[in-house]
Design a protein around this motif. Structure first.
Motif, PDB file in Angstrom:
ATOM      1  N   SER A 109       0.842  -1.195   0.000  1.00  0.00           N
ATOM      2  CA  SER A 109       0.000   0.000   0.000  1.00  0.00           C
ATOM      3  C   SER A 109       0.880   1.249   0.000  1.00  0.00           C
ATOM      4  O   SER A 109       1.848   1.321   0.751  1.00  0.00           O
ATOM      5  CB  SER A 109      -0.888   0.007   1.245  1.00  0.00           C
ATOM      6  OG  SER A 109      -1.703  -1.140   1.277  1.00  0.00           O
ATOM      7  N   ALA A 130      -3.430  -3.171  -0.317  1.00  0.00           N
ATOM      8  CA  ALA A 130      -4.853  -3.118   0.002  1.00  0.00           C
ATOM      9  C   ALA A 130      -5.360  -1.685  -0.097  1.00  0.00           C
ATOM     10  O   ALA A 130      -6.404  -1.353   0.448  1.00  0.00           O
ATOM     11  CB  ALA A 130      -5.085  -3.673   1.404  1.00  0.00           C
ATOM     12  N   ARG A 172     -11.719   0.031  -1.497  1.00  0.00           N
ATOM     13  CA  ARG A 172     -11.305   1.355  -1.034  1.00  0.00           C
ATOM     14  C   ARG A 172     -11.485   2.410  -2.120  1.00  0.00           C
ATOM     15  O   ARG A 172     -11.846   3.539  -1.842  1.00  0.00           O
ATOM     16  CB  ARG A 172      -9.870   1.319  -0.510  1.00  0.00           C
ATOM     17  CG  ARG A 172      -9.806   0.674   0.886  1.00  0.00           C
ATOM     18  CD  ARG A 172      -8.405   0.631   1.462  1.00  0.00           C
ATOM     19  NE  ARG A 172      -8.421  -0.004   2.782  1.00  0.00           N
ATOM     20  CZ  ARG A 172      -8.556  -1.312   2.999  1.00  0.00           C
ATOM     21  NH1 ARG A 172      -8.696  -2.136   1.990  1.00  0.00           N
ATOM     22  NH2 ARG A 172      -8.576  -1.778   4.230  1.00  0.00           N
ATOM     23  N   ASP A 197     -11.935   0.259  12.100  1.00  0.00           N
ATOM     24  CA  ASP A 197     -12.389   1.636  12.303  1.00  0.00           C
ATOM     25  C   ASP A 197     -12.788   2.221  10.955  1.00  0.00           C
ATOM     26  O   ASP A 197     -11.946   2.477  10.102  1.00  0.00           O
ATOM     27  CB  ASP A 197     -11.248   2.449  12.935  1.00  0.00           C
ATOM     28  CG  ASP A 197     -11.684   3.861  13.309  1.00  0.00           C
ATOM     29  OD1 ASP A 197     -12.631   4.385  12.686  1.00  0.00           O
ATOM     30  OD2 ASP A 197     -11.066   4.438  14.213  1.00  0.00           O
ATOM     31  N   TRP A 201     -14.623   6.424   6.508  1.00  0.00           N
ATOM     32  CA  TRP A 201     -15.177   5.843   5.272  1.00  0.00           C
ATOM     33  C   TRP A 201     -16.598   6.377   5.053  1.00  0.00           C
ATOM     34  O   TRP A 201     -17.427   6.294   5.952  1.00  0.00           O
ATOM     35  CB  TRP A 201     -15.265   4.326   5.370  1.00  0.00           C
ATOM     36  CG  TRP A 201     -13.973   3.588   5.387  1.00  0.00           C
ATOM     37  CD1 TRP A 201     -12.898   3.844   6.195  1.00  0.00           C
ATOM     38  CD2 TRP A 201     -13.611   2.462   4.580  1.00  0.00           C
ATOM     39  NE1 TRP A 201     -11.902   2.938   5.934  1.00  0.00           N
ATOM     40  CE2 TRP A 201     -12.310   2.076   4.956  1.00  0.00           C
ATOM     41  CE3 TRP A 201     -14.268   1.733   3.591  1.00  0.00           C
ATOM     42  CZ2 TRP A 201     -11.638   1.005   4.360  1.00  0.00           C
ATOM     43  CZ3 TRP A 201     -13.607   0.657   3.003  1.00  0.00           C
ATOM     44  CH2 TRP A 201     -12.298   0.303   3.383  1.00  0.00           C
TER      45      TRP A 201
ATOM     46  N   GLU B 196      -3.512   0.460  14.344  1.00  0.00           N
ATOM     47  CA  GLU B 196      -4.772  -0.017  13.758  1.00  0.00           C
ATOM     48  C   GLU B 196      -5.869   0.948  14.165  1.00  0.00           C
ATOM     49  O   GLU B 196      -6.184   1.108  15.335  1.00  0.00           O
ATOM     50  CB  GLU B 196      -5.120  -1.425  14.230  1.00  0.00           C
ATOM     51  CG  GLU B 196      -6.414  -1.924  13.574  1.00  0.00           C
ATOM     52  CD  GLU B 196      -6.685  -3.399  13.821  1.00  0.00           C
ATOM     53  OE1 GLU B 196      -5.916  -4.040  14.539  1.00  0.00           O
ATOM     54  OE2 GLU B 196      -7.690  -3.882  13.270  1.00  0.00           O
ATOM     55  N   GLY B 197      -6.411   1.639  13.186  1.00  0.00           N
ATOM     56  CA  GLY B 197      -7.430   2.635  13.488  1.00  0.00           C
ATOM     57  C   GLY B 197      -7.939   3.266  12.216  1.00  0.00           C
ATOM     58  O   GLY B 197      -7.846   2.668  11.127  1.00  0.00           O
ATOM     59  N   ALA B 198      -8.466   4.472  12.349  1.00  0.00           N
ATOM     60  CA  ALA B 198      -9.100   5.139  11.217  1.00  0.00           C
ATOM     61  C   ALA B 198      -8.133   5.283  10.048  1.00  0.00           C
ATOM     62  O   ALA B 198      -8.504   5.076   8.889  1.00  0.00           O
ATOM     63  CB  ALA B 198      -9.613   6.506  11.657  1.00  0.00           C
ATOM     64  N   SER B 200      -5.145   3.566   9.354  1.00  0.00           N
ATOM     65  CA  SER B 200      -4.700   2.307   8.734  1.00  0.00           C
ATOM     66  C   SER B 200      -5.801   1.751   7.849  1.00  0.00           C
ATOM     67  O   SER B 200      -5.539   1.176   6.795  1.00  0.00           O
ATOM     68  CB  SER B 200      -4.316   1.284   9.803  1.00  0.00           C
ATOM     69  OG  SER B 200      -5.454   0.811  10.499  1.00  0.00           O
ATOM     70  N   SER B 201      -7.009   1.930   8.273  1.00  0.00           N
ATOM     71  CA  SER B 201      -8.124   1.356   7.537  1.00  0.00           C
ATOM     72  C   SER B 201      -8.283   2.014   6.164  1.00  0.00           C
ATOM     73  O   SER B 201      -8.502   1.337   5.169  1.00  0.00           O
ATOM     74  CB  SER B 201      -9.376   1.454   8.416  1.00  0.00           C
ATOM     75  OG  SER B 201     -10.475   1.932   7.738  1.00  0.00           O
ATOM     76  N   VAL B 202      -8.081   3.318   6.101  1.00  0.00           N
ATOM     77  CA  VAL B 202      -8.174   4.012   4.817  1.00  0.00           C
ATOM     78  C   VAL B 202      -6.945   3.726   3.950  1.00  0.00           C
ATOM     79  O   VAL B 202      -7.048   3.540   2.739  1.00  0.00           O
ATOM     80  CB  VAL B 202      -8.336   5.535   5.033  1.00  0.00           C
ATOM     81  CG1 VAL B 202      -8.104   6.292   3.741  1.00  0.00           C
ATOM     82  CG2 VAL B 202      -9.721   5.830   5.588  1.00  0.00           C
ATOM     83  N   LEU B 203      -5.770   3.675   4.565  1.00  0.00           N
ATOM     84  CA  LEU B 203      -4.548   3.500   3.780  1.00  0.00           C
ATOM     85  C   LEU B 203      -4.321   2.053   3.356  1.00  0.00           C
ATOM     86  O   LEU B 203      -3.461   1.778   2.530  1.00  0.00           O
ATOM     87  CB  LEU B 203      -3.335   3.975   4.584  1.00  0.00           C
ATOM     88  CG  LEU B 203      -3.289   5.470   4.912  1.00  0.00           C
ATOM     89  CD1 LEU B 203      -2.013   5.804   5.679  1.00  0.00           C
ATOM     90  CD2 LEU B 203      -3.367   6.318   3.647  1.00  0.00           C
ATOM     91  N   GLY B 204      -5.077   1.131   3.930  1.00  0.00           N
ATOM     92  CA  GLY B 204      -4.864  -0.265   3.575  1.00  0.00           C
ATOM     93  C   GLY B 204      -3.554  -0.802   4.123  1.00  0.00           C
ATOM     94  O   GLY B 204      -2.922  -1.644   3.496  1.00  0.00           O
ATOM     95  N   LEU B 205      -3.142  -0.300   5.269  1.00  0.00           N
ATOM     96  CA  LEU B 205      -1.931  -0.802   5.914  1.00  0.00           C
ATOM     97  C   LEU B 205      -2.336  -1.685   7.083  1.00  0.00           C
ATOM     98  O   LEU B 205      -3.294  -1.390   7.805  1.00  0.00           O
ATOM     99  CB  LEU B 205      -1.072   0.362   6.429  1.00  0.00           C
ATOM    100  CG  LEU B 205      -0.368   1.208   5.370  1.00  0.00           C
ATOM    101  CD1 LEU B 205       0.218   2.473   6.003  1.00  0.00           C
ATOM    102  CD2 LEU B 205       0.723   0.424   4.661  1.00  0.00           C
ATOM    103  N   ARG B 206      -1.559  -2.754   7.284  1.00  0.00           N
ATOM    104  CA  ARG B 206      -1.862  -3.653   8.387  1.00  0.00           C
ATOM    105  C   ARG B 206      -1.598  -2.949   9.713  1.00  0.00           C
ATOM    106  O   ARG B 206      -0.558  -2.325   9.904  1.00  0.00           O
ATOM    107  CB  ARG B 206      -1.001  -4.895   8.258  1.00  0.00           C
ATOM    108  CG  ARG B 206      -1.399  -5.994   9.189  1.00  0.00           C
ATOM    109  CD  ARG B 206      -0.520  -7.188   8.958  1.00  0.00           C
ATOM    110  NE  ARG B 206      -0.887  -7.862   7.724  1.00  0.00           N
ATOM    111  CZ  ARG B 206      -1.044  -9.192   7.636  1.00  0.00           C
ATOM    112  NH1 ARG B 206      -0.848  -9.945   8.690  1.00  0.00           N
ATOM    113  NH2 ARG B 206      -1.371  -9.747   6.497  1.00  0.00           N
TER     114      ARG B 206
END
Lengths: 314, 449
Positions: A109, A130, A172, A197, A201, B196-198, B200-206
């Motif tokens: 990513s 991802a 995404r 989270d 989104w 892990e949070g808002a 990471s979820s948007v960036l697609g990072l673990r």
């Protein structure tokens, strides 16, 4: 550093409508007896894929060929990376060879954005980890607009994106683009396959496919990317299928006018049954066809030749 | 070395240490604080340091420095790290044992102690808890303790096996040394690169969830309850972990904890551009965590601000976020980053007028304690470092301007690695003089080489 397409966020509303309009024109070109225009003659498009993908690479290469660009294909497996050449050296080499644009796919990513910061030529993100796959979202938006005849917007269209959202760059990009165009997006999947989270989104989420079947215009199925699993995220594929597969029986319970989409490759019997994939309500093959035109639009738009004077394309 | 020792008269400065705040003059002679008085007549041959509007404090003590030697001299050496330390006001560093080979045997201890003689300041070493930092069998702590090692940690890894950690704590209690834990449950961290949070979820990072840290903090608090051993928690980054430490201290347990400048100043918001400079372990957390860390700091949950100075050469960082190395440098900027953030939040909370004079003396005294006497106690070096500033003590002193605004440029970085998250960022507070064991090593912000 020229303009690149790394994320849907790179695009203004104007950019989006220009690209969709260009896509329409190029899809018409693709209907001709000789589906080829000299728009990018003399330009070189390089495809740089660090991850196996035949479909997306072929789609981009066909798009470049139909614009009369020359195509350079680089497929780098992990073994060539392990020789020790850095990503930066690889990318700079391709630029030095004389490529005018790089279409790049990479397993990390943010990698395309990173490479674009090192190079002068534009990059197109063909999938970074991802994170995003913006041309997939553009072609999906185009296909939905065409099917529902909603003009340049998707207001009032509800889209359920179902399955492995966690690992999905398609999700995404689509969440961003479809919601910007006015669609309502709902993510569906088991909790472990939905990011923890979702506060940033523009989408809501549910863990039950049954919740969305009767209220969605588009059922967008994702492949379970089990090759990216490093742990037990779901008990088994068969249990996943029981809960989240689009079966013939579930297809029956959708709206009459609802359509089925999938970014491919589809795994029949896992996330989607043959009856759904092959039904008259499936847009899956339309998506593939649309993809070539949309990618022609993106390449043409970024390489900037005669931008705004489309009549000069042919 | 003694030949270079001189007399220094520090005049007009505000002395801040664990004894309080006062204006006084301080005379350094022959490596020691010779006198502290309202007014001292300059003795013959002394160098006067004009410290008007400056704070004179004990030299800073960093509990958490990675010096990369032996094994990764491209990224840092004991010498280059010591230069960075002197520029940051440090007179003592505690070097982490995750070198190659790791500091897990008497031979390696002797070797690094020999290397450290060229450093511009006092370098102390932490030993590993387990051989090879593999988390499998205990290091010969007794032999290392005989060579002066006072603190043991597998930093970079937490000791995953609870039973092994229990035995390590028991053994450490027996020989009177302290264990320090890098709290990260690796199964929960799951190979993540970022909080892990808002974001990471948007960036697609673990992502690495807060729970990866919290469960090990909770586990180790209970192991301390079981064993009665002393324990130090490295780089606490989450709201919940701070809360757990607060409770453990409330129960009177022999626990200390540190927080880093970067977890106080930066958050996951900085990651949005995928810049690997901001990749660090524990990861930069949410704004809610950051704000909870400040509350905990102000309520004395933390005993030290420690840098986790982690140099990485350019190739280790010039790659994709998931593949880049964890860590950022921080010795030169610790004071400037923390005071900068304190000033920013003051001006935010007092929207109408900027508070004249910035942070209060009380706040400065608290901050100085977190940088000096309290970490010195944890490292077991209070006899030499961390103050207080009283006659007869070794002259380890930092003199800083708490209000000076500055920006770090890459050319000013003396570390071998340039991975600072603060390049081009407004910092407040800069160290101008550092005196190590009576010798002036930093003068008007310039190294004395």
């Amino acid at each position: 550093m020229s303009r690149s397409l790394t994320s849907i966020a790179d695009l203004s509303d104007d950019d989006i409508s220009q690209l969709l309009e260009l896509s329409r024109i190029f899809l018409e070109v693709n209907q001709r007896e000789i589906p080829k225009v000299p728009a990018l003659r003399g330009k070189t498009v390089a495809t740089l894929f660090f991850e196996n993908s035949t479909r997306t690479r072929l789609s981009f290469e066909l798009a470049a060929t139909r614009l009369s660009a020359d195509v350079l294909t680089f497929t780098l497996t992990t073994s060539s990376v392990s020789k020790g050449e850095s990503l930066r050296d690889t990318a700079e080499t391709i630029e030095s060879l004389g490529a005018d644009l790089i279409v790049m796919r990479h397993f990390s990513s943010g990698s395309v954005q990173l490479v674009s910061s090192w190079l002068e030529i534009p990059l197109v993100n063909a999938g970074d980890g991802a994170h995003e796959h913006p041309t997939q979202a553009l072609l999906d938006a185009y296909a939905i607009m065409e099917h529902f005849n909603t003009g340049k917007r998707l207001d009032g269209i509800s889209v359920a994106i179902v399955g492995d959202v966690l690992h999905s760059r398609v999700a995404r990009s689509n969440v961003q683009l479809l919601s910007r165009l006015g669609a309502q997006v709902t993510l569906v999947g088991p909790p472990a396959l939905i990011p923890l989270d979702l506060s940033l989104w523009p989408a809501r989420a549910t863990n039950s496919l049954e919740d969305v079947l009767s209220e969605s215009d588009v059922i967008y199925m994702l492949r379970v990317q089990s090759e990216r699993f490093t742990e037990s995220l779901i008990p088994s594929m068969s249990e996943f299928s029981r809960l989240f597969s689009l079966t013939a029986e579930r297809l029956e319970r959708t709206r009459k006018e609802a359509v089925v989409m999938h970014p491919g490759p589809i795994i029949r019997g896992v996330e989607i049954a043959a009856e759904a994939a092959d039904s008259s309500r499936s847009l899956i093959r339309t998506q593939v066809t649309t993809g070539v035109g949309v990618r022609m639009a993106v390449l043409y738009w970024l390489l900037g030749a005669n931008q705004g004077r489309l009549e000069s394309i042919w | 070395m003694v030949a270079r020792s001189r007399k220094y008269l520090i005049r007009g400065g505000k002395l801040i240490d664990s004894n309080g705040v006062r204006i006084a003059e301080l005379l350094v002679d022959d490596g020691k604080i010779e006198a502290i008085e309202q007014r001292i007549d300059p003795p013959r041959g002394c160098v006067e340091i004009d410290a008007r509007d400056l704070v004179v404090s004990p030299g800073f003590v960093d509990l958490h420095t990675h010096l990369r030697q032996p094994g990764n001299e491209r990224s840092e050496t004991i010498l280059s790290g010591s230069l960075a330390g002197v520029l940051g006001g440090y007179t003592a560093l505690l070097a982490m044992p995750n070198t190659s080979p790791p500091i897990d045997s008497p031979e390696v201890v002797s070797y690094v102690k020999e290397l450290s003689r060229e450093a511009l300041l006092d370098v102390y070493f932490a030993g590993a808890i387990t051989k090879g930092r593999n988390g499998e069998s205990l290091v010969e702590m007794g032999k290392l303790a005989e060579l002066g090692i006072r603190l043991f940690t597998d930093d970079g890894n937490g000791v995953q096996d609870a039973q092994l950690m229990r035995r390590a704590l028991e053994y450490a209690r027996g020989i009177g040394v302290t264990l320090a834990q890098h709290c990260e449950d690796l199964s929960l961290a799951n190979g993540g690169a970022v909080n892990e949070g808002a974001v990471s979820s948007v960036l697609g990072l673990r992502g690495i969830p807060n729970a990866a840290e919290d469960v090990m903090v909770a586990r180790d608090i209970e192991l301390v309850r079981l064993t009665g051993a002393r324990m130090h928690f490295l780089h606490i980054s989450t709201s919940r972990s701070a809360e757990l430490v607060r409770w453990a201290k409330h129960d009177g347990m022999p626990i200390t904890a540190e927080v880093t400048p970067h977890h106080l100043v930066l958050s996951e918001k900085n990651i949005s551009g995928y810049n690997p400079i901001f990749k660090v372990n524990p990861p930069l957390r949410s704004e809610a965590d950051r704000s909870a860390l400040w509350s905990a700091l102000n309520e004395d949950v933390f005993d030290a601000i420690a840098t986790d100075h982690a140099p990485h050469h350019v190739e280790a960082k010039e790659t994709t976020f998931d593949q880049a190395a964890f860590g950022m440098i921080g010795l030169q900027t610790a004071l400037g980053a923390v005071l900068g953030e304190m000033n920013r939040s003051l001006s935010l909370s007092d929207g109408e007028t900027l508070v004249a004079g910035g942070v209060s003396d009380e706040q400065l005294m608290h901050l100085v304690g977190l940088l000096t006497s309290r970490p010195a106690r944890i490292a077991g070096i209070s006899d030499v470092h961390g103050g207080p500033l009283v006659e007869g003590r070794p002259a380890n002193i930092a003199i800083f301007d708490p209000q000076l605004k500055w920006r770090l440029s890459e050319s000013e970085i003396v570390s071998r690695s340039k991975n600072s998250p603060y390049l081009g960022v407004d910092l407040t507070g800069r160290v101008l003089y550092t005196i190590v064991n009576g010798e002036l090593k930093l003068r008007e912000g310039e190294l004395c080489l």
